[in-house]
Motif scaffolding. Sequence first.
Motif, PDB file in Angstrom:
ATOM      1  N   PHE A  68       0.823  -1.201   0.000  1.00 41.34           N
ATOM      2  CA  PHE A  68       0.000   0.000   0.000  1.00 41.34           C
ATOM      3  C   PHE A  68       0.860   1.256   0.000  1.00 41.34           C
ATOM      4  O   PHE A  68       0.521   2.244  -0.657  1.00 41.34           O
ATOM      5  CB  PHE A  68      -0.955   0.016   1.198  1.00 41.34           C
ATOM      6  CG  PHE A  68      -2.189  -0.805   0.981  1.00 41.34           C
ATOM      7  CD1 PHE A  68      -3.127  -0.437   0.030  1.00 41.34           C
ATOM      8  CD2 PHE A  68      -2.412  -1.947   1.723  1.00 41.34           C
ATOM      9  CE1 PHE A  68      -4.257  -1.193  -0.182  1.00 41.34           C
ATOM     10  CE2 PHE A  68      -3.540  -2.712   1.524  1.00 41.34           C
ATOM     11  CZ  PHE A  68      -4.470  -2.338   0.567  1.00 41.34           C
ATOM     12  N   GLU A  69       1.977   1.227   0.693  1.00 41.55           N
ATOM     13  CA  GLU A  69       2.893   2.366   0.685  1.00 41.55           C
ATOM     14  C   GLU A  69       3.457   2.582  -0.718  1.00 41.55           C
ATOM     15  O   GLU A  69       3.543   3.707  -1.201  1.00 41.55           O
ATOM     16  CB  GLU A  69       4.025   2.140   1.695  1.00 41.55           C
ATOM     17  CG  GLU A  69       5.003   3.281   1.797  1.00 41.55           C
ATOM     18  CD  GLU A  69       4.384   4.560   2.327  1.00 41.55           C
ATOM     19  OE1 GLU A  69       4.852   5.639   1.906  1.00 41.55           O
ATOM     20  OE2 GLU A  69       3.444   4.481   3.135  1.00 41.55           O
ATOM     21  N   LEU A  70       3.834   1.485  -1.380  1.00 44.49           N
ATOM     22  CA  LEU A  70       4.338   1.580  -2.746  1.00 44.49           C
ATOM     23  C   LEU A  70       3.260   2.122  -3.675  1.00 44.49           C
ATOM     24  O   LEU A  70       3.531   2.990  -4.516  1.00 44.49           O
ATOM     25  CB  LEU A  70       4.812   0.197  -3.218  1.00 44.49           C
ATOM     26  CG  LEU A  70       5.415   0.122  -4.609  1.00 44.49           C
ATOM     27  CD1 LEU A  70       6.682   0.964  -4.697  1.00 44.49           C
ATOM     28  CD2 LEU A  70       5.719  -1.332  -4.960  1.00 44.49           C
ATOM     29  N   LEU A  71       2.039   1.623  -3.522  1.00 46.73           N
ATOM     30  CA  LEU A  71       0.934   2.118  -4.336  1.00 46.73           C
ATOM     31  C   LEU A  71       0.693   3.596  -4.072  1.00 46.73           C
ATOM     32  O   LEU A  71       0.501   4.381  -5.005  1.00 46.73           O
ATOM     33  CB  LEU A  71      -0.333   1.311  -4.036  1.00 46.73           C
ATOM     34  CG  LEU A  71      -1.587   1.728  -4.774  1.00 46.73           C
ATOM     35  CD1 LEU A  71      -1.409   1.551  -6.279  1.00 46.73           C
ATOM     36  CD2 LEU A  71      -2.779   0.937  -4.281  1.00 46.73           C
ATOM     37  N   SER A  72       0.749   3.999  -2.821  1.00 46.89           N
ATOM     38  CA  SER A  72       0.565   5.402  -2.463  1.00 46.89           C
ATOM     39  C   SER A  72       1.650   6.272  -3.092  1.00 46.89           C
ATOM     40  O   SER A  72       1.369   7.354  -3.617  1.00 46.89           O
ATOM     41  CB  SER A  72       0.585   5.547  -0.941  1.00 46.89           C
ATOM     42  OG  SER A  72       0.495   6.891  -0.569  1.00 46.89           O
ATOM     43  N   GLN A  73       2.894   5.793  -3.070  1.00 46.05           N
ATOM     44  CA  GLN A  73       3.992   6.532  -3.686  1.00 46.05           C
ATOM     45  C   GLN A  73       3.778   6.659  -5.194  1.00 46.05           C
ATOM     46  O   GLN A  73       4.013   7.718  -5.776  1.00 46.05           O
ATOM     47  CB  GLN A  73       5.318   5.857  -3.399  1.00 46.05           C
ATOM     48  CG  GLN A  73       5.781   6.000  -1.977  1.00 46.05           C
ATOM     49  CD  GLN A  73       7.047   5.208  -1.691  1.00 46.05           C
ATOM     50  OE1 GLN A  73       7.551   4.499  -2.548  1.00 46.05           O
ATOM     51  NE2 GLN A  73       7.539   5.319  -0.461  1.00 46.05           N
ATOM     52  N   LYS A  74       3.320   5.570  -5.821  1.00 44.47           N
ATOM     53  CA  LYS A  74       3.073   5.618  -7.268  1.00 44.47           C
ATOM     54  C   LYS A  74       1.978   6.619  -7.593  1.00 44.47           C
ATOM     55  O   LYS A  74       2.089   7.373  -8.563  1.00 44.47           O
ATOM     56  CB  LYS A  74       2.697   4.234  -7.792  1.00 44.47           C
ATOM     57  CG  LYS A  74       3.867   3.296  -7.908  1.00 44.47           C
ATOM     58  CD  LYS A  74       3.451   1.966  -8.496  1.00 44.47           C
ATOM     59  CE  LYS A  74       4.637   1.022  -8.625  1.00 44.47           C
ATOM     60  NZ  LYS A  74       4.231  -0.266  -9.204  1.00 44.47           N
ATOM     61  N   ASP A  76       1.110   9.229  -5.731  1.00 37.15           N
ATOM     62  CA  ASP A  76       1.664  10.562  -5.485  1.00 37.15           C
ATOM     63  C   ASP A  76       2.584  10.990  -6.623  1.00 37.15           C
ATOM     64  O   ASP A  76       2.535  12.140  -7.066  1.00 37.15           O
ATOM     65  CB  ASP A  76       2.436  10.593  -4.162  1.00 37.15           C
ATOM     66  CG  ASP A  76       1.519  10.498  -2.950  1.00 37.15           C
ATOM     67  OD1 ASP A  76       0.305  10.694  -3.117  1.00 37.15           O
ATOM     68  OD2 ASP A  76       2.029  10.210  -1.841  1.00 37.15           O
ATOM     69  N   ASN A  77       3.428  10.068  -7.097  1.00 35.40           N
ATOM     70  CA  ASN A  77       4.315  10.388  -8.218  1.00 35.40           C
ATOM     71  C   ASN A  77       3.509  10.696  -9.473  1.00 35.40           C
ATOM     72  O   ASN A  77       3.870  11.592 -10.240  1.00 35.40           O
ATOM     73  CB  ASN A  77       5.282   9.235  -8.477  1.00 35.40           C
ATOM     74  CG  ASN A  77       6.343   9.111  -7.397  1.00 35.40           C
ATOM     75  OD1 ASN A  77       6.580  10.045  -6.648  1.00 35.40           O
ATOM     76  ND2 ASN A  77       6.968   7.959  -7.314  1.00 35.40           N
ATOM     77  N   GLY A  78       2.432   9.945  -9.670  1.00 37.45           N
ATOM     78  CA  GLY A  78       1.577  10.215 -10.834  1.00 37.45           C
ATOM     79  C   GLY A  78       0.988  11.610 -10.773  1.00 37.45           C
ATOM     80  O   GLY A  78       0.973  12.333 -11.767  1.00 37.45           O
ATOM     81  N   PHE A  79       0.485  12.002  -9.581  1.00 38.84           N
ATOM     82  CA  PHE A  79      -0.061  13.349  -9.430  1.00 38.84           C
ATOM     83  C   PHE A  79       1.030  14.394  -9.605  1.00 38.84           C
ATOM     84  O   PHE A  79       0.802  15.425 -10.237  1.00 38.84           O
ATOM     85  CB  PHE A  79      -0.741  13.517  -8.075  1.00 38.84           C
ATOM     86  CG  PHE A  79      -2.105  12.882  -7.998  1.00 38.84           C
ATOM     87  CD1 PHE A  79      -3.078  13.166  -8.935  1.00 38.84           C
ATOM     88  CD2 PHE A  79      -2.401  12.004  -6.980  1.00 38.84           C
ATOM     89  CE1 PHE A  79      -4.324  12.589  -8.866  1.00 38.84           C
ATOM     90  CE2 PHE A  79      -3.647  11.418  -6.898  1.00 38.84           C
ATOM     91  CZ  PHE A  79      -4.617  11.707  -7.842  1.00 38.84           C
ATOM     92  N   SER A  80       2.209  14.140  -9.060  1.00 32.47           N
ATOM     93  CA  SER A  80       3.317  15.091  -9.209  1.00 32.47           C
ATOM     94  C   SER A  80       3.681  15.251 -10.678  1.00 32.47           C
ATOM     95  O   SER A  80       3.916  16.372 -11.148  1.00 32.47           O
ATOM     96  CB  SER A  80       4.535  14.612  -8.420  1.00 32.47           C
ATOM     97  OG  SER A  80       4.251  14.584  -7.051  1.00 32.47           O
ATOM     98  N   ASN A  81       3.733  14.130 -11.407  1.00 32.39           N
ATOM     99  CA  ASN A  81       4.044  14.196 -12.836  1.00 32.39           C
ATOM    100  C   ASN A  81       2.971  14.974 -13.583  1.00 32.39           C
ATOM    101  O   ASN A  81       3.286  15.754 -14.485  1.00 32.39           O
ATOM    102  CB  ASN A  81       4.205  12.798 -13.415  1.00 32.39           C
ATOM    103  CG  ASN A  81       5.481  12.130 -12.965  1.00 32.39           C
ATOM    104  OD1 ASN A  81       6.411  12.790 -12.514  1.00 32.39           O
ATOM    105  ND2 ASN A  81       5.536  10.817 -13.067  1.00 32.39           N
TER     106      ASN A  81
END
Length: 144
Positions: A68-74, A76-81
């Motif tokens: 879930f942490e990895l999914l959350s990071q992905k 967040d990275n998607g939103f940042s991108n």
Amino acid sequence: MMENRDLIVFPIDKNERSSVKWERTDEYDIMKIDTKLRGGDNMHQETYSKNEIDLKFENLSDRMDNKFELLSQKVDNGFSNQVLQINNSFLEFKQALKDESEKERKEREQTKKESIRWYVGIIFTIIGTGIAIAGTIAAFLALT
């Protein structure tokens, strides 16, 4: 001795062809894992202590938390991108507007210069025509 009772039953594979059943077997919290195929055939039976099962659940919980942490990071990275792409698009749009504004300014400046040339040319033509008329009148008066 305590009465046997099911504590938890759930499928152990993605196709749900087999399941695991935990049941309390004695007062020392020994758990028995009974794995059965959907048809009811026993695959194997093993006995685990409550601590071993708790460790397995804790390990499973940690792995799920990591996923879930990895999914959350992905996410967040998607939103940042996406934010970066939108900012880049906005900057490109601003640059295009700036370039268009500069182009229009240069065209207005060029038009102004051409207008000034026309006005100066017309003024010199009028002055030259006036001098020519004055010279013609002076020559006509000198002849008379």
